[in-house]
Structure formats: C-alpha cells, structure tokens
Scaffold this motif. Sequence first.
Motif: not given
Length: 217
Positions: A53-60
């Motif tokens: 439930g936090r940022v950042p997240a990097l979708g790869v």
Amino acid sequence: MAKLLRLFYSNGACSLAPHIALEETGATFEPVRIDSASGEQRKPDYLRINPKGRVPALGVDDWVLTENPAILQFIATSFPDAKLWPEQLRDQARVTEWLGWIASTVHVAYAHVRRAERYAESEEALKDVRAKGLETSRDLWRAVDARLGAGPWAIGDLYTVADPYLLVFWTWGRGPVLGFDMANDFPNWAAHAQRMANRPAVQRAFQREGLKLPAQS
C-alpha cells in the motif's frame, strides 16, 4: 530489457526519485498516478499491485518491484547508457550507501513528523513523536548537507540515482511538514538542488507532478 514499464507514483512522494531516473534514461514508460490524498494506495485495485500500500511500485512486464533502493538500482543497471550507476565497485558501494541511509534513516525520521500516527496514539504521545522527529530530521538534514559538501553530486563528479533520491528530501525539507530554510541552513544541499533543477529530466518529472522546481521555491 522489459517491454513494458509502469511507474506507480504519487505527486511529490518519494516515487519522485524513480520518476526522475526513468526520465533520465529516455526509456518509454507509463506513469500511473496514485492519488494518495484520497487513499487510493490502500484500495483493492492498487493493493493487488503492491500489497504494501505504498508508492513507488515499478511494473516490469508481468512482475512488480517495490522499495526505492531496489527500484533505483534496477532502473540504473537496466539502462547502462544513461550512466546512472557507476562502473567502479567503490563508487557503486557509495551509491548503495546513500540509498540505504536515505531509505532507512532519513525517510524514517521524516515519517515521525509526517506520519506520527504510525508510532503513537494519544494526542500527547503524537505531539512528542512529532517534536522529536523534527529535531532528528534537522540533525539528519545537517548531516546530509555536510556529507554532500561541494558535490557537485552525491558521490562527487558522477551523477547517479542517489541524486534524484536526495532531491526528494530537499523538497520535503522546504515543505510545510518540516518548514526548513533550505537555502540558508543547508547551503550545500540547496546548491545540489539548483543543479538538479537544470536537468531536463528533473524538469519533466516536476512538471508532470505539478511541483515547483528548486529555482522557483
């Protein structure tokens, strides 16, 4: 390299660091804004992406990476032509040192002011947590300023992913939560921020997030 990159970010959050880093690489990526003010980061759709439930997240492509130190290193090493990660082992260690210190110590001190409810419940306890967090943050801001010295960058002459990460906390220092006089109290850091503001990648990320560049603060 990945076919699809998606950066999940919130305006002005610590996700600004990988936002700038991706802009520096020139890579194609999809910026996905998460409205933290409305609590979007805690809603089911986003929790399926990042259960923390936090940022950042990097979708790869079909997987997701979280935590700034990991994301920043991944971006830097995935795009070596951008030269955001040093070649020499000693310099790599110094960048990792900065990333670890910022994530584990500097950010945590700020959270004691910004998110005191994570550490206490009663109004009196919350007040104490904020006051101590502010004191600790000021001490750490001084330490960062001293460590930066004349720069020009975090590890000297080489610009790396440590520099966008430092800029995040410069912006937080000038913000209403801490309200520091960054130019007068932390001149080395302020000079670093001014140099950052001259970089097109920083300008693009700040524009997308609706932030004022250091030169405009």
